[in-house]
Scaffold this motif. Sequence first.
Motif: not given
Length: 128
Positions: A79-102
């Motif tokens: 789930x985290x990989x899917x959400x982080x990928x989608x966040x990056x595609x939407x340019x929601x870098x803050x969410x992407x970074x938070x998910x990837x670090x966690x």
Amino acid sequence: MTYLQLAYVHLATILPAMALGTGLLFLKKGTGGHRLAGRAYMALMAATSLITLAMPARVGPRIAGPFGFIHILSAVTLVAVAVAWRAARRRDIRLHRRIMVRLYIGAFVLAGGFTLMPGRLMHEWLFG
């Protein structure tokens, strides 16, 4: 595949993922290299999670069929990989970074720590 074969395939995906993930923590963000390494890291993390879902729990209680508590981390990773990928595609870098670090901390500190517990295969391989 046998449990041992799955363990080898799991190592073949998680070790490069660990190296890539560590590098991504230090690589300049937003570059072509970051995006390329990030795609590979996400693919490796998804693959390793799918592989672990095929490995029955051998330590601790089973919560559903062959699945134990460690398998919850596999599902969370997918789930985290899917959400982080989608966040990056939407340019929601803050969410992407938070998910990837966690994800990195959860996968390599939490789940990695579980693999070193007595009775686990990795503990046997490393500590005899």
